[in-house]
Design a protein around this motif. Structure first.
Motif, PDB file in Angstrom:
ATOM      1  N   ARG A  46       0.832  -1.211   0.000  1.00 12.33           N
ATOM      2  CA  ARG A  46       0.000   0.000   0.000  1.00 12.33           C
ATOM      3  C   ARG A  46       0.863   1.255   0.000  1.00 12.33           C
ATOM      4  N   ALA A  47       1.979   1.234   0.722  1.00 10.06           N
ATOM      5  CA  ALA A  47       2.872   2.396   0.762  1.00 10.06           C
ATOM      6  C   ALA A  47       3.482   2.650  -0.618  1.00 10.06           C
ATOM      7  N   ARG A  48       3.892   1.566  -1.302  1.00  4.95           N
ATOM      8  CA  ARG A  48       4.454   1.730  -2.655  1.00  4.95           C
ATOM      9  C   ARG A  48       3.397   2.264  -3.620  1.00  4.95           C
ATOM     10  N   LEU A  49       2.162   1.754  -3.523  1.00  6.78           N
ATOM     11  CA  LEU A  49       1.085   2.233  -4.378  1.00  6.78           C
ATOM     12  C   LEU A  49       0.810   3.702  -4.110  1.00  6.78           C
ATOM     13  N   ARG A  50       0.758   4.085  -2.839  1.00 14.16           N
ATOM     14  CA  ARG A  50       0.519   5.486  -2.474  1.00 14.16           C
ATOM     15  C   ARG A  50       1.635   6.371  -3.028  1.00 14.16           C
ATOM     16  N   GLN A  51       2.889   5.914  -2.913  1.00  4.89           N
ATOM     17  CA  GLN A  51       4.018   6.690  -3.418  1.00  4.89           C
ATOM     18  C   GLN A  51       3.925   6.844  -4.942  1.00  4.89           C
ATOM     19  N   TYR A  52       3.561   5.767  -5.644  1.00  5.94           N
ATOM     20  CA  TYR A  52       3.410   5.827  -7.096  1.00  5.94           C
ATOM     21  C   TYR A  52       2.321   6.818  -7.472  1.00  5.94           C
ATOM     22  N   GLN A  53       1.180   6.761  -6.775  1.00  8.68           N
ATOM     23  CA  GLN A  53       0.081   7.670  -7.072  1.00  8.68           C
ATOM     24  C   GLN A  53       0.477   9.116  -6.808  1.00  8.68           C
ATOM     25  N   GLU A  54       1.223   9.356  -5.731  1.00  6.09           N
ATOM     26  CA  GLU A  54       1.672  10.721  -5.423  1.00  6.09           C
ATOM     27  C   GLU A  54       2.612  11.233  -6.507  1.00  6.09           C
ATOM     28  N   GLN A  55       3.529  10.379  -6.973  1.00  5.46           N
ATOM     29  CA  GLN A  55       4.450  10.785  -8.026  1.00  5.46           C
ATOM     30  C   GLN A  55       3.695  11.088  -9.321  1.00  5.46           C
TER      31      GLN A  55
END
Length: 175
Positions: free
Chosen positions: A15-24
């Motif tokens: 979930r943290a990686r997905l959130r980071q991808y979405q933020e980028q």
């Protein structure tokens, strides 16, 4: 550490990686919107095997496919309602909308996403996309016979979400 703790940590990391991808992706989309060539950048998506370019000003969020609530007596291309961050959005299968005689689509693939209409359009709707390809730059494409081709010769079709929201047939979801 037991197995449930390890599974929970893996899920949290995912979930943290997905959130980071979405933020980028959001940062890049916002940068493209505020640049002098805001209309030069589009979001590339695949819907029903066709590549479309969505104007970043008209596209809202990209979200994983949530559970859908079916709405009875609606068109086959109207998939139902989705709760996205507390807002109810109508979800449309554009491939089926464009080809009403197509067979019902199979269950959405694992990479399927919803692309919401931008809040500025004031149209609570989202399109089911099979795959988000990423940002595309129109200046890098050539126009041949009314078609846009990228450097690899792949065809892209511009899609106006604002124009779609004005189409009478698109607004009539009831059978």
């Amino acid at each position: 550490m037991d197995a449930s703790d390890a599974g929970g940590q893996k899920g949290a990391a995912r979930r943290a990686r997905l959130r980071q991808y979405q933020e980028q992706l959001l940062e890049r989309m916002q940068a493209a919107r505020t640049s002098s060539g805001a209309r030069a950048h589009q979001l590339g998506v695949e819907i029903g095997g066709v590549r479309y370019l969505l104007d970043l000003v008209e596209a809202g969020e990209i979200v994983p496919l949530p559970p859908l609530a079916a709405v009875p007596l609606t068109q086959p291309w109207y998939l139902g309602l989705a709760n996205v961050r507390g807002s109810l959005l109508g979800v449309v299968d554009l491939a089926r909308y464009l080809d009403p005689d197509a067979l019902p689509a199979a269950a959405p693939a694992a990479g399927a996403r919803l692309v919401t209409f931008a809040p500025g359009l004031a149209f609570p709707c989202a399109l089911l996309v099979g795959r988000v390809v990423g940002l595309r730059h129109a200046a890098d494409m050539t126009s041949e016979g009314g078609r846009l081709l990228d450097a690899d010769g792949r065809e892209w079709t511009p899609l106006s979400l604002a124009g779609l929201a004005r189409e009478e047939r698109f607004l009539q979801v009831a059978r």
